[in-house]
Design an enzyme around this catalytic site. Structure first.
Site, PDB file in Angstrom:
ATOM      1  CG  HIS A   9      17.239 -36.289  -1.602  1.00 15.96           C
ATOM      2  ND1 HIS A   9      16.380 -37.095  -2.303  1.00 15.96           N
ATOM      3  CD2 HIS A   9      16.768 -35.019  -1.776  1.00 15.96           C
ATOM      4  CE1 HIS A   9      15.443 -36.361  -2.888  1.00 15.96           C
ATOM      5  NE2 HIS A   9      15.640 -35.096  -2.571  1.00 15.96           N
ATOM      6  CG  ASP A  45      10.766 -34.297  21.417  1.00 18.82           C
ATOM      7  OD1 ASP A  45      10.443 -33.105  21.581  1.00 18.82           O
ATOM      8  OD2 ASP A  45       9.976 -35.258  21.560  1.00 18.82           O
ATOM      9  CD  GLU A  74      12.086 -29.265  -2.699  1.00 17.26           C
ATOM     10  OE1 GLU A  74      13.233 -29.323  -3.169  1.00 17.26           O
ATOM     11  OE2 GLU A  74      11.722 -29.974  -1.754  1.00 17.26           O
ATOM     12  NE  ARG A 114      16.756 -32.309   2.139  1.00 19.76           N
ATOM     13  CZ  ARG A 114      17.189 -32.013   0.913  1.00 19.76           C
ATOM     14  NH1 ARG A 114      16.705 -30.942   0.295  1.00 19.76           N
ATOM     15  NH2 ARG A 114      18.083 -32.753   0.317  1.00 19.76           N
ATOM     16  CG  ASP A 148      13.069 -31.666  -6.093  1.00 17.80           C
ATOM     17  OD1 ASP A 148      12.878 -32.571  -6.910  1.00 17.80           O
ATOM     18  OD2 ASP A 148      13.529 -31.863  -4.957  1.00 17.80           O
TER      19      ASP A 148
HETATM   20  C1  3PY Z   1      16.640 -29.120  -4.573  1.00 10.23           C
HETATM   21  O1  3PY Z   1      17.419 -28.443  -5.272  1.00 10.23           O
HETATM   22  O2  3PY Z   1      15.626 -29.690  -5.014  1.00 10.23           O
HETATM   23  C2  3PY Z   1      16.906 -29.255  -3.160  1.00 10.23           C
HETATM   24  O3  3PY Z   1      16.117 -29.815  -2.450  1.00 10.23           O
HETATM   25  C3  3PY Z   1      18.198 -28.687  -2.663  1.00 10.23           C
HETATM   26  O4  3PY Z   1      18.284 -28.742  -1.314  1.00 10.23           O
HETATM   27 MG    MG Z   2      14.615 -30.900  -3.465  1.00 12.42          MG
END
Ligand code: 3PY
Ligand code: MG
Length: 253
Positions: free
Chosen positions: A46, A83, A148, A69, A174
């Site tokens: 994001h 790596d 999520e 991430r 999410d």
């Molecule tokens: C969410 O809350 O969807 C996330 O990915 C938080 O890291």
């Molecule tokens: Mg998320």
């Protein structure tokens, strides 16, 4: 180069507090690594954090644990950041056991899927004995799968049972969207407890994103131990707003 024991502490369920790095600037790593946080996660899902940014951020992190991430569950992205020297990967939207197994295939040499080069930063630029590097890399890399989606919660027992998954990381934003509810809806709280309970049952570390540290206490009571709290952006915004508020309060008209 690496701080010994970080992966072991995550797996043991030590309480660890980190944050997201969303600004593609290695200076943020230099600053935040001095703040006492246990780790950070550079966010390529994001935020506009590229592999080149991550390369510099890892170089600046030194012994401070920096995870990444990735934007999606994609083997070459996972292998590439490992790596470079990321201490682990956080993979969004792991919905099924097959998705979790695909993350492990991408992250582990011993499973035979991760492409091998001994000359990467993670391998000491070719200075480590190749077999020992592969063994160490597999032992130390952290695999954090994001739970999520409602579908993931339905299958959480099968996902939590997979050996090699280090953290079941709940993304509440999410997850609420996927369930179709507001953040304060009891259905979200029940889904979070379902994941926490699966973690306890399978001896798997559970983590969650929190916007503010005040939320941590309640999650601690559920056995959740791995927290990503806010981000470099939210810290900057909150402090700038506080400065403005206090300055206005103490300034005469
Ligand atoms: C969410 O809350 O969807 C996330 O990915 C938080 O890291
Ligand atoms: Mg998320």
């Amino acid at each position: 180069m690496s701080e010994p024991g970080f992966a072991a502490r995550v797996r043991a369920g030590d309480v660890l507090i980190g944050t997201f790095l969303k600004t593609p600037a290695f200076h943020s790593v230099e600053i935040l690594s001095r703040a006492g946080l246990d780790f950070a996660v550079a966010d390529s899902e994001h935020a506009p954090v590229t592999v080149t940014d991550i390369d510099r951020m890892v170089a600046c992190a030194g012994g401070w644990p920096l995870l990444v991430r990735v934007a999606r569950n994609e083997p070459s992205a996972i292998a590439s950041v490992l790596d470079i020297g990321a201490r682990g990967v956080v993979v969004p939207h792991v919905r099924r056991p097959e998705d979790a197994l695909a993350v492990l295939d991408a992250a582990d040499f011993r499973r035979g899927q991760r492409g091998f080069s001994p000359s990467v930063r993670a391998g000491g630029y070719g200075t480590e004995v190749p077999a020992l590097y592969r063994e160490r890399a597999d032992a130390e890399r952290l695999v954090v799968v994001q739970i999520e989606d409602a579908e993931a919660v339905e299958r959480i027992d099968a996902i939590a049972a997979i050996d090699g998954i280090d953290v079941l990381f709940i993304g509440p934003a999410d997850l609420a969207l996927s369930i179709g509810c507001a953040p304060d809806d009891p259905r979200l709280a029940r889904a979070i407890e379902t994941v926490a309970e699966a973690g306890r049952r399978h001896g798997r570390t559970v983590g969650i994103f929190v916007g503010a540290p005040e939320a941590i206490a309640a999650y601690r009571r559920q056995g959740i131990s791995f927290f990503i709290c806010g981000s470099d952006q939210s810290f900057l915004l909150a402090e700038a707003r506080r400065v403005k508020r206090v300055a206005e309060a103490v300034s005469p008209e």
